[in-house]
Motif scaffolding. Structure first.
Motif, PDB file in Angstrom:
ATOM      1  N   LEU A 202       4.024 102.202  -2.330  1.00  0.00           N
ATOM      2  CA  LEU A 202       5.368 102.346  -2.901  1.00  0.00           C
ATOM      3  C   LEU A 202       6.086 100.990  -2.985  1.00  0.00           C
ATOM      4  CD1 LEU A 202       6.532 105.712  -1.302  1.00  0.00           C
ATOM      5  CD2 LEU A 202       5.714 105.294  -3.617  1.00  0.00           C
ATOM      6  N   LEU A 203       5.868 100.138  -1.993  1.00  0.00           N
ATOM      7  CA  LEU A 203       6.468  98.797  -2.058  1.00  0.00           C
ATOM      8  C   LEU A 203       5.909  98.024  -3.258  1.00  0.00           C
ATOM      9  CD1 LEU A 203       6.529  97.982   1.758  1.00  0.00           C
ATOM     10  CD2 LEU A 203       8.535  98.021   0.258  1.00  0.00           C
ATOM     11  N   ARG A 204       4.625  98.202  -3.527  1.00  0.00           N
ATOM     12  CA  ARG A 204       4.037  97.535  -4.704  1.00  0.00           C
ATOM     13  C   ARG A 204       4.637  98.095  -6.000  1.00  0.00           C
ATOM     14  NH1 ARG A 204      -2.415  97.000  -2.929  1.00  0.00           N
ATOM     15  NH2 ARG A 204      -1.958  96.091  -0.891  1.00  0.00           N
ATOM     16  N   GLN A 205       4.856  99.416  -6.042  1.00  0.00           N
ATOM     17  CA  GLN A 205       5.450 100.004  -7.254  1.00  0.00           C
ATOM     18  C   GLN A 205       6.894  99.543  -7.430  1.00  0.00           C
ATOM     19  OE1 GLN A 205       3.480 101.708  -9.440  1.00  0.00           O
ATOM     20  NE2 GLN A 205       2.066 100.900  -7.944  1.00  0.00           N
ATOM     21  N   LEU A 206       7.611  99.502  -6.311  1.00  0.00           N
ATOM     22  CA  LEU A 206       9.015  99.081  -6.388  1.00  0.00           C
ATOM     23  C   LEU A 206       9.148  97.610  -6.782  1.00  0.00           C
ATOM     24  CD1 LEU A 206      10.331 101.081  -3.324  1.00  0.00           C
ATOM     25  CD2 LEU A 206      11.251 101.243  -5.665  1.00  0.00           C
ATOM     26  N   SER A 207       8.121  96.816  -6.505  1.00  0.00           N
ATOM     27  CA  SER A 207       8.182  95.405  -6.923  1.00  0.00           C
ATOM     28  C   SER A 207       8.281  95.290  -8.445  1.00  0.00           C
ATOM     29  CB  SER A 207       6.959  94.635  -6.421  1.00  0.00           C
ATOM     30  OG  SER A 207       5.819  94.858  -7.240  1.00  0.00           O
ATOM     31  N   LEU A 208       7.854  96.324  -9.152  1.00  0.00           N
ATOM     32  CA  LEU A 208       7.828  96.277 -10.618  1.00  0.00           C
ATOM     33  C   LEU A 208       9.097  96.811 -11.262  1.00  0.00           C
ATOM     34  CD1 LEU A 208       4.167  97.531 -11.160  1.00  0.00           C
ATOM     35  CD2 LEU A 208       5.000  95.179 -11.213  1.00  0.00           C
ATOM     36  N   ILE A 209       9.776  97.716 -10.566  1.00  0.00           N
ATOM     37  CA  ILE A 209      10.949  98.333 -11.195  1.00  0.00           C
ATOM     38  C   ILE A 209      12.201  98.276 -10.320  1.00  0.00           C
ATOM     39  CG2 ILE A 209       9.661  99.908 -12.710  1.00  0.00           C
ATOM     40  CD1 ILE A 209      10.149 102.122 -10.597  1.00  0.00           C
ATOM     41  N   GLY A 210      12.050  97.865  -9.067  1.00  0.00           N
ATOM     42  CA  GLY A 210      13.181  97.889  -8.141  1.00  0.00           C
ATOM     43  C   GLY A 210      14.239  96.852  -8.476  1.00  0.00           C
ATOM     44  N   GLY A 211      15.453  97.124  -8.032  1.00  0.00           N
ATOM     45  CA  GLY A 211      16.574  96.199  -8.180  1.00  0.00           C
ATOM     46  C   GLY A 211      17.296  96.080  -6.851  1.00  0.00           C
ATOM     47  N   ASP A 212      18.591  95.808  -6.915  1.00  0.00           N
ATOM     48  CA  ASP A 212      19.368  95.608  -5.694  1.00  0.00           C
ATOM     49  C   ASP A 212      19.318  96.814  -4.757  1.00  0.00           C
ATOM     50  OD1 ASP A 212      20.001  93.143  -6.589  1.00  0.00           O
ATOM     51  OD2 ASP A 212      22.123  93.537  -6.970  1.00  0.00           O
ATOM     52  N   GLU A 213      19.216  98.021  -5.331  1.00  0.00           N
ATOM     53  CA  GLU A 213      19.201  99.217  -4.475  1.00  0.00           C
ATOM     54  C   GLU A 213      17.968  99.271  -3.580  1.00  0.00           C
ATOM     55  OE1 GLU A 213      16.452  99.469  -7.112  1.00  0.00           O
ATOM     56  OE2 GLU A 213      18.420  99.607  -8.063  1.00  0.00           O
ATOM     57  N   THR A 214      16.915  98.587  -4.003  1.00  0.00           N
ATOM     58  CA  THR A 214      15.658  98.599  -3.249  1.00  0.00           C
ATOM     59  C   THR A 214      15.697  97.614  -2.082  1.00  0.00           C
ATOM     60  OG1 THR A 214      14.443  99.195  -5.255  1.00  0.00           O
ATOM     61  CG2 THR A 214      13.159  98.179  -3.504  1.00  0.00           C
TER      62      THR A 214
ATOM     63  N   GLU B 243       9.766  89.537  -3.309  1.00  0.00           N
ATOM     64  CA  GLU B 243       9.531  88.298  -4.076  1.00  0.00           C
ATOM     65  C   GLU B 243       9.613  88.565  -5.579  1.00  0.00           C
ATOM     66  OE1 GLU B 243       6.264  85.995  -2.578  1.00  0.00           O
ATOM     67  OE2 GLU B 243       6.126  84.781  -4.400  1.00  0.00           O
ATOM     68  N   ARG B 244       9.261  89.771  -5.979  1.00  0.00           N
ATOM     69  CA  ARG B 244       9.255  90.089  -7.413  1.00  0.00           C
ATOM     70  C   ARG B 244      10.592  90.626  -7.929  1.00  0.00           C
ATOM     71  NH1 ARG B 244       3.741  93.300  -8.875  1.00  0.00           N
ATOM     72  NH2 ARG B 244       2.658  91.659 -10.017  1.00  0.00           N
ATOM     73  N   ILE B 245      11.434  91.092  -7.043  1.00  0.00           N
ATOM     74  CA  ILE B 245      12.694  91.693  -7.496  1.00  0.00           C
ATOM     75  C   ILE B 245      13.709  90.594  -7.795  1.00  0.00           C
ATOM     76  CG2 ILE B 245      14.661  93.130  -6.792  1.00  0.00           C
ATOM     77  CD1 ILE B 245      12.667  94.823  -5.189  1.00  0.00           C
ATOM     78  N   PRO B 246      14.206  90.521  -9.029  1.00  0.00           N
ATOM     79  CA  PRO B 246      15.135  89.438  -9.356  1.00  0.00           C
ATOM     80  C   PRO B 246      16.498  89.644  -8.691  1.00  0.00           C
ATOM     81  CG  PRO B 246      14.876  90.937 -11.226  1.00  0.00           C
ATOM     82  CD  PRO B 246      13.934  91.425 -10.161  1.00  0.00           C
ATOM     83  N   GLY B 247      17.226  88.536  -8.510  1.00  0.00           N
ATOM     84  CA  GLY B 247      18.609  88.659  -8.062  1.00  0.00           C
ATOM     85  C   GLY B 247      18.887  88.064  -6.701  1.00  0.00           C
TER      86      GLY B 247
END
Lengths: 449, 297
Positions: B95-107, B129-133
């Motif tokens: 799930l952490l790998r999946q969230l790296s692709l679509i997650g944002g600040d909420e993650t 590392e992949r989540i922008p912001g």
């Protein structure tokens, strides 16, 4: 920059040139300046000593020695090894390391950590034949250590990795040759010259064919064998438990490590296509893949797959298809057919061993003033020549990165099941946030670009 | 749960690989409510079922990947709920790998908690590392103080990769560590971030470094110099490159010449000029190429 600064700099350049120094250097070709003394022998280090890696090993070849080159490494049949010797070997599998040392003979220095090999000041250049997911980090590290690099194809596993490899080669002025050896095959050169001289007219379509990938099975995960440092094998890739059907040789069928036929053979076939179509520093504007992965088993790369790439300025279409439609003009298990408005030409394979083309291209000689395409003396030999001259090799890293980009983007479109619009200059997907995040992959543990 | 989703989950558990495949291929059309059940099936002892569930979760992720949307927010909420409640590490890692692709600040706050978990911190760093912001930057930087040294290096690498300015003080502090690996990790992050600070940054002493650590340190300085040149701070870049021209090994000199060739100022040209007669052919050729590039600019 202000005009004042610009003109001052030019004045300085002009004064220096008037002094004679620059004029002298401007008329002497780089290759003359870089010619080694007759006694110069290139010392090679080898990283990754599986089946492919061992083919690069060589005992000492002194100037004047006539030692035939390995026929499987791309090039005409009558070529000879340049003065060189293998002095150091590295593999994270001690069994493979020992086997390679035995095959080579003599007393090469042996390493398990590639960084220790790169610290060896005696080494001029390295052959990297590790699994694909290691290519970028090892190539960049080798450039940092001042080594020239021959890295096996495909160049990289992500778009970001490829660009970082290009940057490293440029930053350190290193020679980096990618092992898509087809460009050094006589038949590919003949085909390139034939098409670039307009013999089939303007090419608007290139269709590749290749047989389907294996589907795999379920083999239980296991403890890694004692001879293998498995943590080092996984290296920068996301962690996955050891499985013998996912490591040596079979890593190719996993997207995270290899990427399937399109990355294995696509890096040969599409390397020839990019070369013939003069697209070594650009890419498509759209990519659309269809097909199926295995329905079951451990592997996740495409079994069947069709990828359509659209290029602009000039406009042409590249189609990768496994299985696809084999050419009827020339037999081959894989290859590509070039469709011009005045005819077609087939180039089969595109690798370092079996590449072939039609007789009409073999018989062709350009007219005076026609396009003369550089003919490589052999893929490894071209690399070794460039080590001495500091010129770009035939499959330089930018070209390797662009071919790998085709493979990577094809897999990306396949995985996401949607068409991607691509900016080949910025190397970004247009209007697709997830696809852009997938252009890079965070490294694991200490392994980062 | 609707009949369609119930049938879908039944198909994911089918003994037929083809039925499972057909199910995971249509997973993107399913209500995100199926996510907790799929997460449970990912831990199945039947490898074919576990794979089908994983593929289905990936397909759901990809179905919302293009841009932000209500459906994406619902998928993320489901992922985060499972991440906090499911006990299986393999499921959480996935799930952490999946969230790296679509997650944002909420993650970020949920993923950041796993930075303290020795078994999942690598996956959490991968995700963040992949989540922008700025929120992800702050989470990565905020975890450094309490992390063991080897993981400090991992967090610094993430901040370096992200070119995150909040990483600079952490990188500067790490560079003064007696742990040389950590000091070099700090230098690597500093070089990649490539931003200047009000107070000068003190690089690790070369004495006591291994050959490879020295290489990493010098490479970091080159990357920093490149960033300075690109950002208009040519004076600092030239000063660094001039230092490299005095290095003994030819590739450091070549790197300096390449860097200088991109700075179109007389001082850079003079530095290149000094190497046009180098006895080392590689340095000489690189100097000639650099000189030509200058002339053409």
């Amino acid at each position: 920059m202000s005009e004042k600064i610009r003109s001052s700099r030019r004045e300085f350049l002009g004064r220096a040139a008037a002094g004679g120094t620059v004029a002298l250097f401007d008329i002497v070709p780089a290759r003359v300046l870089a010619q080694p003394a007759p006694s110069d022998i290139v010392n090679f280090g080898h990283i990754g000593l599986g089946g492919r890696g061992r083919q690069f090993l060589r005992p000492e070849v002194k100037p004047g020695d006539k030692v035939r080159a390995n026929p499987n490494l791309g090039g005409p049949g009558d070529r000879y090894l340049r003065p060189s010797r293998s002095v150091a070997l590295c593999d994270i599998d001690s069994k493979r390391l020992d086997e390679a040392a035995t095959k080579l003979g003599g007393k090469p220095r042996l390493y398990k950590d590639f960084r220790r090999l790169l610290e060896d000041k005696d080494i001029d250049a390295v052959f990297i034949a590790s699994p694909d997911h290691w290519h970028a980090i090892m190539t960049i590290a080798a450039c940092q250590a001042g080594k020239d690099v021959y890295v096996e194809k495909p160049a990289c596993n992500t778009i970001e990795e490829g660009r970082a490899m290009v940057n490293a080669a440029e930053r350190y002025a290193r020679v980096v040759q990618v092992g898509s050896q087809g460009r050094s095959q006589t038949a590919a050169w003949q085909a390139c010259q034939y098409i670039r001289n307009g013999q089939i007219g303007t090419v608007r379509k290139v269709t590749c064919w290749h047989y389907a990938s294996p589907t795999g099975d379920w083999t239980p995960d296991a403890e890694p064998p004692p001879n293998l440092d498995y943590d080092a094998w996984v290296g920068p890739a996301p962690w996955i438990p050891y499985n013998p059907k996912r490591t040596h040789g079979a890593f190719r069928w996993m997207i995270d490590f290899g990427g399937g036929q399109i990355r294995d053979r696509g890096a040969h076939v599409m390397s020839i296509a990019n070369w013939i179509m003069d697209c070594d520093s650009t890419g498509p504007v759209s990519i659309e893949a269809t097909g199926e992965p295995p329905h079951d088993g451990m592997y996740d790369s495409a079994v069947t797959m069709t990828v359509t790439y659209e290029f602009k300025n000039p406009d042409w279409t590249l189609i990768w298809a496994q299985p696809g439609e084999p050419s009827t003009e020339l037999e081959g298990r894989y290859g590509a057919k070039y469709w011009g408005d005045k005819g077609t030409l087939t180039v089969t394979y595109g690798d370092g061993q079996n590449t072939n083309t039609e007789q009409k291209a073999k018989d062709y000689k350009p007219l005076l003033g026609g396009v003369e395409v550089f003919r490589s003396p052999g893929h490894a030999e071209n690399f070794e020549d460039c080590i001495r001259t500091r010129e770009k090799p035939i499959m330089h890293i930018e070209a390797g990165h662009r071919v790998a980009s085709l493979c990577i983007l094809g897999n990306l479109s396949f995985k996401l099941q949607r068409k991607l619009l691509w900016d080949p200059k910025a190397e970004r997907v247009l209007n697709d946030e997830e696809a852009n995040r997938m252009l890079s992959r965070p490294g694991r543990g200490p392994w980062h670009l | 749960m609707a009949e369609k989703e119930a049938q879908f989950l039944k198909d994911i558990e089918s003994s037929s690989a083809d039925v499972r495949f057909a199910a995971w291929r249509r997973a993107g059309e399913m209500d995100p409510q199926v996510i907790p059940a799929l997460a449970n099936l990912m831990a199945s002892s039947q490898p074919g079922v576990a794979r089908a569930a994983r593929e289905a979760l990936e397909a759901i992720t990809h179905s919302v990947g293009v841009a932000n949307s209500d459906r994406r927010r619902t998928v993320i909420r489901q992922f985060l709920t499972v991440l906090q409640n499911n006990r299986a590490e393999t499921v959480k890692a996935q799930l952490l790998r999946q969230l790296s692709l679509i997650g944002g600040d909420e993650t970020v706050p949920v993923a950041a908690k796993f930075l303290k978990d020795p078994k999942l911190r690598e996956e959490a760093a991968f995700c963040l590392e992949r989540i922008p912001g700025a929120a992800a930057d702050a989470a990565l930087a905020g975890a450094i103080a309490s992390a063991p040294d080897d993981f400090k290096a991992r967090l610094l690498a993430a901040l370096g990769h992200r070119r995150s300015e909040v990483g600079i003080p952490h990188a500067a502090q790490a560079m003064q560590s007696s742990n040389k690996e950590l000091a070099i990790a700090g230098a690597k992050a500093w070089g990649r971030i490539g931003k200047t600070t009000a107070a000068p940054v003190k690089l690790p002493e070369r004495a006591g470094l291994t050959e490879w650590q020295k290489t990493e340190l010098l490479d970091s300085q080159l990357r920093f110099a490149e960033a300075q040149a690109a950002n208009g701070n040519a004076a600092e870049a030239i000063a660094i490159y001039k230092g490299f021209l005095d290095e003994k090994e030819e590739h450091w000199q070549c790197a300096a010449l390449v860097g200088l060739s991109k700075i179109h100022l007389p001082e850079a040209a003079m530095a290149i000029y000094s190497k046009l007669k180098s006895r080392n052919p590689r340095v000489r050729i690189t100097a000639i190429k650099a000189w030509r590039k200058h002339s053409e600019a």
